[in-house]
Design a protein around this motif. Structure first.
Motif, PDB file in Angstrom:
ATOM      1  N   PHE A 154       0.839  -1.199   0.000  1.00  0.00           N
ATOM      2  CA  PHE A 154       0.000   0.000   0.000  1.00  0.00           C
ATOM      3  C   PHE A 154       0.874   1.248   0.000  1.00  0.00           C
ATOM      4  O   PHE A 154       0.605   2.209  -0.729  1.00  0.00           O
ATOM      5  CB  PHE A 154      -0.918   0.001   1.224  1.00  0.00           C
ATOM      6  CG  PHE A 154      -1.834   1.195   1.299  1.00  0.00           C
ATOM      7  CD1 PHE A 154      -3.105   1.154   0.758  1.00  0.00           C
ATOM      8  CD2 PHE A 154      -1.408   2.374   1.905  1.00  0.00           C
ATOM      9  CE1 PHE A 154      -3.941   2.261   0.818  1.00  0.00           C
ATOM     10  CE2 PHE A 154      -2.231   3.494   1.961  1.00  0.00           C
ATOM     11  CZ  PHE A 154      -3.504   3.433   1.419  1.00  0.00           C
ATOM     12  N   LEU A 155       1.936   1.232   0.803  1.00  0.00           N
ATOM     13  CA  LEU A 155       2.819   2.391   0.885  1.00  0.00           C
ATOM     14  C   LEU A 155       3.491   2.665  -0.455  1.00  0.00           C
ATOM     15  O   LEU A 155       3.567   3.814  -0.894  1.00  0.00           O
ATOM     16  CB  LEU A 155       3.871   2.169   1.970  1.00  0.00           C
ATOM     17  CG  LEU A 155       4.920   3.283   2.114  1.00  0.00           C
ATOM     18  CD1 LEU A 155       4.256   4.620   2.415  1.00  0.00           C
ATOM     19  CD2 LEU A 155       5.929   2.939   3.197  1.00  0.00           C
ATOM     20  N   GLU A 156       3.975   1.627  -1.134  1.00  0.00           N
ATOM     21  CA  GLU A 156       4.634   1.825  -2.425  1.00  0.00           C
ATOM     22  C   GLU A 156       3.654   2.357  -3.468  1.00  0.00           C
ATOM     23  O   GLU A 156       3.996   3.206  -4.291  1.00  0.00           O
ATOM     24  CB  GLU A 156       5.256   0.514  -2.897  1.00  0.00           C
ATOM     25  CG  GLU A 156       6.495   0.124  -2.097  1.00  0.00           C
ATOM     26  CD  GLU A 156       7.047  -1.233  -2.474  1.00  0.00           C
ATOM     27  OE1 GLU A 156       8.271  -1.360  -2.639  1.00  0.00           O
ATOM     28  OE2 GLU A 156       6.245  -2.185  -2.588  1.00  0.00           O
ATOM     29  N   ARG A 157       2.416   1.851  -3.424  1.00  0.00           N
ATOM     30  CA  ARG A 157       1.399   2.344  -4.355  1.00  0.00           C
ATOM     31  C   ARG A 157       1.095   3.818  -4.088  1.00  0.00           C
ATOM     32  O   ARG A 157       0.953   4.625  -5.016  1.00  0.00           O
ATOM     33  CB  ARG A 157       0.125   1.512  -4.234  1.00  0.00           C
ATOM     34  CG  ARG A 157       0.278   0.099  -4.791  1.00  0.00           C
ATOM     35  CD  ARG A 157      -0.772  -0.858  -4.224  1.00  0.00           C
ATOM     36  NE  ARG A 157      -2.131  -0.462  -4.558  1.00  0.00           N
ATOM     37  CZ  ARG A 157      -2.731  -0.753  -5.708  1.00  0.00           C
ATOM     38  NH1 ARG A 157      -2.089  -1.446  -6.633  1.00  0.00           N
ATOM     39  NH2 ARG A 157      -3.969  -0.359  -5.928  1.00  0.00           N
ATOM     40  N   ALA A 158       1.017   4.174  -2.801  1.00  0.00           N
ATOM     41  CA  ALA A 158       0.741   5.562  -2.435  1.00  0.00           C
ATOM     42  C   ALA A 158       1.881   6.481  -2.859  1.00  0.00           C
ATOM     43  O   ALA A 158       1.658   7.579  -3.388  1.00  0.00           O
ATOM     44  CB  ALA A 158       0.515   5.666  -0.923  1.00  0.00           C
ATOM     45  N   LEU A 159       3.111   6.037  -2.651  1.00  0.00           N
ATOM     46  CA  LEU A 159       4.268   6.840  -3.045  1.00  0.00           C
ATOM     47  C   LEU A 159       4.324   7.010  -4.563  1.00  0.00           C
ATOM     48  O   LEU A 159       4.666   8.083  -5.071  1.00  0.00           O
ATOM     49  CB  LEU A 159       5.554   6.180  -2.543  1.00  0.00           C
ATOM     50  CG  LEU A 159       5.784   6.218  -1.026  1.00  0.00           C
ATOM     51  CD1 LEU A 159       6.964   5.329  -0.644  1.00  0.00           C
ATOM     52  CD2 LEU A 159       6.014   7.642  -0.540  1.00  0.00           C
ATOM     53  N   PHE A 160       3.990   5.942  -5.297  1.00  0.00           N
ATOM     54  CA  PHE A 160       3.981   6.012  -6.759  1.00  0.00           C
ATOM     55  C   PHE A 160       2.922   7.003  -7.231  1.00  0.00           C
ATOM     56  O   PHE A 160       3.166   7.804  -8.145  1.00  0.00           O
ATOM     57  CB  PHE A 160       3.717   4.625  -7.339  1.00  0.00           C
ATOM     58  CG  PHE A 160       3.862   4.540  -8.838  1.00  0.00           C
ATOM     59  CD1 PHE A 160       4.975   5.038  -9.480  1.00  0.00           C
ATOM     60  CD2 PHE A 160       2.870   3.942  -9.607  1.00  0.00           C
ATOM     61  CE1 PHE A 160       5.115   4.956 -10.864  1.00  0.00           C
ATOM     62  CE2 PHE A 160       2.992   3.851 -10.984  1.00  0.00           C
ATOM     63  CZ  PHE A 160       4.117   4.362 -11.614  1.00  0.00           C
ATOM     64  N   ALA A 161       1.750   6.974  -6.606  1.00  0.00           N
ATOM     65  CA  ALA A 161       0.680   7.911  -6.962  1.00  0.00           C
ATOM     66  C   ALA A 161       1.122   9.355  -6.712  1.00  0.00           C
ATOM     67  O   ALA A 161       0.866  10.253  -7.527  1.00  0.00           O
ATOM     68  CB  ALA A 161      -0.577   7.598  -6.154  1.00  0.00           C
ATOM     69  N   LYS A 162       1.802   9.572  -5.598  1.00  0.00           N
ATOM     70  CA  LYS A 162       2.285  10.926  -5.274  1.00  0.00           C
ATOM     71  C   LYS A 162       3.333  11.382  -6.283  1.00  0.00           C
ATOM     72  O   LYS A 162       3.348  12.547  -6.703  1.00  0.00           O
ATOM     73  CB  LYS A 162       2.864  10.949  -3.863  1.00  0.00           C
ATOM     74  CG  LYS A 162       3.326  12.329  -3.419  1.00  0.00           C
ATOM     75  CD  LYS A 162       3.948  12.282  -2.042  1.00  0.00           C
ATOM     76  CE  LYS A 162       4.461  13.666  -1.625  1.00  0.00           C
ATOM     77  NZ  LYS A 162       5.138  13.627  -0.301  1.00  0.00           N
ATOM     78  N   LYS A 163       4.227  10.475  -6.683  1.00  0.00           N
ATOM     79  CA  LYS A 163       5.255  10.824  -7.671  1.00  0.00           C
ATOM     80  C   LYS A 163       4.614  11.199  -9.001  1.00  0.00           C
ATOM     81  O   LYS A 163       5.038  12.158  -9.657  1.00  0.00           O
ATOM     82  CB  LYS A 163       6.216   9.654  -7.869  1.00  0.00           C
ATOM     83  CG  LYS A 163       7.153   9.404  -6.691  1.00  0.00           C
ATOM     84  CD  LYS A 163       8.002   8.171  -6.944  1.00  0.00           C
ATOM     85  CE  LYS A 163       8.903   7.854  -5.763  1.00  0.00           C
ATOM     86  NZ  LYS A 163       9.680   6.599  -5.990  1.00  0.00           N
ATOM     87  N   LEU A 164       3.608  10.440  -9.419  1.00  0.00           N
ATOM     88  CA  LEU A 164       2.927  10.752 -10.675  1.00  0.00           C
ATOM     89  C   LEU A 164       2.308  12.146 -10.612  1.00  0.00           C
ATOM     90  O   LEU A 164       2.394  12.925 -11.566  1.00  0.00           O
ATOM     91  CB  LEU A 164       1.841   9.709 -10.950  1.00  0.00           C
ATOM     92  CG  LEU A 164       2.327   8.317 -11.372  1.00  0.00           C
ATOM     93  CD1 LEU A 164       1.173   7.324 -11.354  1.00  0.00           C
ATOM     94  CD2 LEU A 164       2.959   8.360 -12.748  1.00  0.00           C
TER      95      LEU A 164
END
Length: 325
Positions: A154-164
Motif C-alpha cells: 500500500f505504501l509503495e502504491r501511495a508513493l507512486f501515486a504521489k510521484k505521478l
C-alpha cells in the motif's frame, strides 16, 4: 520440312541456366539479393521490436531504471528467492524495456526491475521485450504489471501515486497505472502526504499493512503533536531492529501518544484540590493526551458555570506562561 511444334530440332540453341549467375554480373546480382534478404530480416526484426513481440537478450549494464521508480529500494527475502530461482532455472519471464530516449544505445525499464537486478548480480544477460513507449505508456505499463502481480505494498502504491502527481501526470494516468478508481487514489495520496521521508525510510515497505491502518496512522500524524512524537521516537530508536510490521506499530503508538511505545510506562499524575470551606472537591488526572476533572459539591453546577466563563482568561494566562518559559 519439320513442323513448328517439333521439339527435337537439332539446330535450336537454348540459353544456359547459369548465365545470370556467372561472371561479374552474377556477383552483383548475388550481392543485391543478399542485401535485400538482410534488409527484409532487419525490417521484420524492427517490426517485431516495435510490436513488442520479440524477446532479445541485453547486457544489464545497458539498461537503466524507470525515470519514476515505484518500489522502495529495500532488501527482502522475496528478492533472494527470485535471484536463486533465476540462477537455477534461468529467467522465465522477460522484462519490458524501451530505447532510452535520453541516451543513445541504452534502454529503460518499464517493468521487471527486480529481474534486471537479479541478472545483473548473477552476471548474465537479461531477457527483454523492446518496445517504443511514451512516458505515459511506460508508467501505465509499469503500474499495471506490478498491480497484477500484487507486488507493491500500500505504501509503495501511495508513493507512486504521489510521484505521478508531482511530475504533472494527470490523475487519469495514476488511476490507469494502478488500476484503481478516483476514491481509492484520493485515499492513497491523502495518506502519503502525511508521511515525511524520515518516516518512510524507517518503516520500509510494510507489505502486511493495509489501507485501514495506514489511514489511522495518517490521522495520528495529523493530531496535535503526533508528527513530532513519531519523529522523536524514530530518531531515538536509531537503527531498525524489528520487522516492518513491528516498526509500524511502534511508530503508530508513538504518533498517538501511547505510553507503551517506548517500553516504559509513566504513572498518571493524580491531583486533588479542596476549597477552604471543604464544600468543593476537585480531582484531576492527566495522561499523555487527555486530562479529566471531577468536581464534587452541592454547588458544583454553579462553580462549573463560573469556571467555563473564566476559561478564556485562564487559557490566556496559561499560554502566556508557556511563552515566558
Amino acid at each position: 520440312m519439320p513442323s513448328s511444334t517439333d521439339t527435337n530440332r537439332p539446330n535450336e540453341v537454348k540459353p544456359s541456366g547459369t548465365f545470370s549467375r556467372s561472371g561479374a554480373l552474377g556477383s552483383v546480382a548475388r550481392s543485391l539479393g543478399d542485401l535485400k534478404a538482410k534488409a527484409g530480416e532487419a525490417e521484420k526484426l524492427e517490426e517485431k521490436l516495435r510490436d513488442g513481440a520479440h524477446v532479445i537478450e541485453l547486457d544489464p549494464e545497458k539498461v537503466d531504471p524507470s525515470f519514476l521508480p515505484d518500489r522502495l529500494d529495500v532488501s527482502d527475502d522475496t528478492f533472494s528467492s527470485l535471484k536463486d530461482a533465476i540462477a537455477e532455472n534461468g529467467q522465465m519471464s522477460p522484462i519490458l524495456v524501451r530505447p532510452n530516449p535520453g541516451k543513445s544505445g541504452r534502454y529503460q525499464v518499464a517493468f521487471g526491475h527486480r529481474r534486471l537486478k537479479a541478472c545483473f548480480e548473477l552476471g548474465i544477460t537479461v531477457k527483454a521485450i523492446v518496445k517504443e513507449l511514451s512516458d505515459t505508456a511506460l508508467l501505465i505499463a509499469q503500474g499495471q504489471e506490478n498491480s497484477e502481480r500484487t507486488d507493491l505494498s500500500f505504501l509503495e502504491r501511495a508513493l507512486f501515486a504521489k510521484k505521478l502527481e508531482s511530475q504533472g501526470f494527470g490523475r487519469e494516468v495514476a488511476m490507469a497505472a494502478l488500476g484503481i478508481d478516483k476514491t481509492e487514489l484520493s485515499r492513497l495520496i491523502a495518506v502519503v502526504r502525511e508521511l515525511d521521508d524520515e518516516i518512510v525510510e524507517y518503516l520500509g515497505r510494510c507489505p502486511t499493512i493495509g489501507r485501514k491502518r495506514w489511514m489511522d496512522f495518517a490521522d495520528a500524524l495529523k493530531s496535535p503533536g503526533g508528527r513530532k512524537r513519531c519523529l522523536n521516537f524514530i530518531r531515538e530508536a536509531g537503527e531498525r531492529k524489528q520487522d516492518d510490521e513491528k516498526c509500524f506499530i511502534a511508530a503508530y503508538k508513538a504518533a498517538i501518544g501511547s505510553e507503551t511505545f517506548t517500553g516504559t510506562k509513566k504513572n498518571h499524575e493524580s491531583l486533588s484540590w479542596y476549597s477552604p470551606d471543604k464544600d468543593l472537591v476537585v480531582k484531576a488526572g492527566s495522561g499523555a493526551r487527555k486530562g479529566r476533572m471531577d468536581i464534587r459539591a452541592d454547588k458544583s453546577p454553579e462553580f462549573v458555570s463560573f469556571l467555563l466563563e473564566k476559561m478564556p482568561e485562564l487559557y490566556a494566562d496559561y499560554s502566556n506562561s508557556k511563552k515566558v518559559t
